[in-house]
Design a protein around this motif. Structure first.
Motif, PDB file in Angstrom:
ATOM      1  N   PRO A  36       2.958  11.433  -5.908  1.00 51.87           N
ATOM      2  CA  PRO A  36       3.259  12.687  -5.284  1.00 51.87           C
ATOM      3  C   PRO A  36       3.302  12.203  -4.388  1.00 51.87           C
ATOM      4  O   PRO A  36       2.469  12.130  -3.271  1.00 51.87           O
ATOM      5  CB  PRO A  36       1.843  13.505  -6.058  1.00 51.87           C
ATOM      6  N   SER A  37       4.189  13.760  -3.795  1.00 54.68           N
ATOM      7  CA  SER A  37       4.419  12.967  -2.408  1.00 54.68           C
ATOM      8  C   SER A  37       3.401  13.801  -1.028  1.00 54.68           C
ATOM      9  O   SER A  37       3.666  13.342  -0.095  1.00 54.68           O
ATOM     10  CB  SER A  37       5.832  14.427  -2.201  1.00 54.68           C
ATOM     11  N   LYS A  38       2.611  15.041  -1.699  1.00 55.72           N
ATOM     12  CA  LYS A  38       1.469  15.810  -0.737  1.00 55.72           C
ATOM     13  C   LYS A  38       0.301  14.019  -0.133  1.00 55.72           C
ATOM     14  O   LYS A  38      -0.121  13.871   0.239  1.00 55.72           O
ATOM     15  CB  LYS A  38       0.847  16.059  -1.565  1.00 55.72           C
ATOM     16  N   LEU A  39       0.486  12.990  -1.781  1.00 53.41           N
ATOM     17  CA  LEU A  39      -0.675  12.158  -2.011  1.00 53.41           C
ATOM     18  C   LEU A  39      -0.009  11.289  -0.836  1.00 53.41           C
ATOM     19  O   LEU A  39      -0.598  10.395  -0.138  1.00 53.41           O
ATOM     20  CB  LEU A  39      -0.633  11.392  -3.130  1.00 53.41           C
ATOM     21  N   ASP A  40       0.900  11.010  -1.194  1.00 50.27           N
ATOM     22  CA  ASP A  40       1.470   9.966  -0.512  1.00 50.27           C
ATOM     23  C   ASP A  40       1.981  10.728   0.846  1.00 50.27           C
ATOM     24  O   ASP A  40       1.315   9.221   1.770  1.00 50.27           O
ATOM     25  CB  ASP A  40       2.998   9.841  -0.015  1.00 50.27           C
ATOM     26  N   GLU A  41       2.180  11.597   1.808  1.00 53.50           N
ATOM     27  CA  GLU A  41       1.950  11.395   3.137  1.00 53.50           C
ATOM     28  C   GLU A  41       0.023  11.361   3.440  1.00 53.50           C
ATOM     29  O   GLU A  41       0.021  10.894   4.408  1.00 53.50           O
ATOM     30  CB  GLU A  41       1.972  13.430   3.243  1.00 53.50           C
ATOM     31  N   ARG A  42      -0.677  11.680   2.205  1.00 55.77           N
ATOM     32  CA  ARG A  42      -2.243  11.829   3.422  1.00 55.77           C
ATOM     33  C   ARG A  42      -1.949  10.154   3.238  1.00 55.77           C
ATOM     34  O   ARG A  42      -3.060   9.883   4.470  1.00 55.77           O
ATOM     35  CB  ARG A  42      -3.150  12.789   2.173  1.00 55.77           C
ATOM     36  N   CYS A  78      -4.613   1.727  11.619  1.00 55.29           N
ATOM     37  CA  CYS A  78      -3.658   0.375  12.059  1.00 55.29           C
ATOM     38  C   CYS A  78      -2.669  -0.223  10.768  1.00 55.29           C
ATOM     39  O   CYS A  78      -2.964  -1.786  11.339  1.00 55.29           O
ATOM     40  CB  CYS A  78      -4.322  -0.090  13.264  1.00 55.29           C
ATOM     41  N   LEU A  79      -2.564   0.480  10.058  1.00 54.14           N
ATOM     42  CA  LEU A  79      -1.974  -0.543   8.378  1.00 54.14           C
ATOM     43  C   LEU A  79      -0.085  -0.017   8.683  1.00 54.14           C
ATOM     44  O   LEU A  79      -0.234   0.955   8.920  1.00 54.14           O
ATOM     45  CB  LEU A  79      -3.669  -0.239   7.327  1.00 54.14           C
ATOM     46  N   PRO A  80       0.283  -0.694   7.829  1.00 49.60           N
ATOM     47  CA  PRO A  80       1.314  -0.792   7.512  1.00 49.60           C
ATOM     48  C   PRO A  80       1.424   0.531   6.875  1.00 49.60           C
ATOM     49  O   PRO A  80       0.863   0.628   5.271  1.00 49.60           O
ATOM     50  CB  PRO A  80       2.487  -2.355   7.450  1.00 49.60           C
ATOM     51  N   ASP A  81       2.601   0.562   6.578  1.00 53.71           N
ATOM     52  CA  ASP A  81       3.419   2.035   5.296  1.00 53.71           C
ATOM     53  C   ASP A  81       3.262   1.218   3.749  1.00 53.71           C
ATOM     54  O   ASP A  81       3.390   1.524   3.314  1.00 53.71           O
ATOM     55  CB  ASP A  81       3.847   3.086   6.015  1.00 53.71           C
ATOM     56  N   GLN A  82       4.430   0.197   4.526  1.00 50.91           N
ATOM     57  CA  GLN A  82       4.169  -0.396   2.924  1.00 50.91           C
ATOM     58  C   GLN A  82       3.108  -1.330   1.841  1.00 50.91           C
ATOM     59  O   GLN A  82       3.640  -1.224   0.899  1.00 50.91           O
ATOM     60  CB  GLN A  82       4.719  -1.790   3.763  1.00 50.91           C
ATOM     61  N   LEU A  83       2.094  -0.368   2.193  1.00 49.85           N
ATOM     62  CA  LEU A  83       1.100  -0.722   1.681  1.00 49.85           C
ATOM     63  C   LEU A  83       0.620   0.519   0.570  1.00 49.85           C
ATOM     64  O   LEU A  83       0.150   0.839  -0.477  1.00 49.85           O
ATOM     65  CB  LEU A  83      -0.433  -0.473   2.752  1.00 49.85           C
ATOM     66  N   THR A  84       1.270   1.876   0.652  1.00 45.85           N
ATOM     67  CA  THR A  84       1.422   2.930  -0.372  1.00 45.85           C
ATOM     68  C   THR A  84       2.108   2.693  -0.998  1.00 45.85           C
ATOM     69  O   THR A  84       3.006   1.461  -1.289  1.00 45.85           O
ATOM     70  CB  THR A  84       1.768   4.001   0.027  1.00 45.85           C
TER      71      THR A  84
END
Length: 146
Positions: free
Chosen positions: A125-131, A140-146
């Motif tokens: 869900p977009s809100k969870l993804d943003e959090r 200090c971790l990459p966004d690719q982990l989501t």
């Protein structure tokens, strides 16, 4: 005779920390610490020689038999990758050792990698993804982990 490899997990930990550091370096904000570097063979030898005990080592003795239970906290500090003298003494005096995972077993490594791989078409869900992205950035971790 002991049936253990004292540094069984060390090569895997080095590769894993280097991979994470490399991934983090590509999208890390400038306020993050520098990316971890893989230690050289001489640094590894020095770290192993000067290792200090970390974690918890419990000893239980009954009817002349001794068992140890060793617990660690998995923190990415290079100097914590090597067992200290008390832990090494317990390992050397052990006839058998059981680990959570055998990182030398290719099928276990493959299953871990498959479990960590992004799933095609899976969306949060977009809100969870943003959090999560906010937390990743703070750590200090990459966004690719989501």
């Amino acid at each position: 005779m002991s049936r253990i490899r004292p540094f069984l997990l060390t090569p895997w930990m080095i590769v894993a920390s280097a991979s994470l550091a490399s991934a983090a370096q590509t999208s890390a904000p400038s306020t993050c610490p520098p990316a971890a570097q893989q230690p050289s063979p001489s640094e590894i030898a020095e770290l192993a020689k000067n290792a200090k005990d970390h974690g918890f080592l419990w000893k239980a003795t009954k009817d002349g038999k001794t068992s140890y239970l060793y617990g660690t906290i998995h923190v990415g500090r290079t100097d914590w990758m090597f067992p200290g003298p008390v832990t090494m003494s317990a390992l050397r005096g052990t006839d058998a050792i059981a680990l959570e995972l055998d990182m030398m077993d290719p099928s276990i490594v493959q299953r871990l990698q498959a479990g960590m791989a992004p799933r095609a078409g899976a969306k949060l869900p977009s809100k969870l993804d943003e959090r999560l992205k906010t937390q990743l950035k703070a750590a200090c971790l990459p966004d690719q982990l989501t």
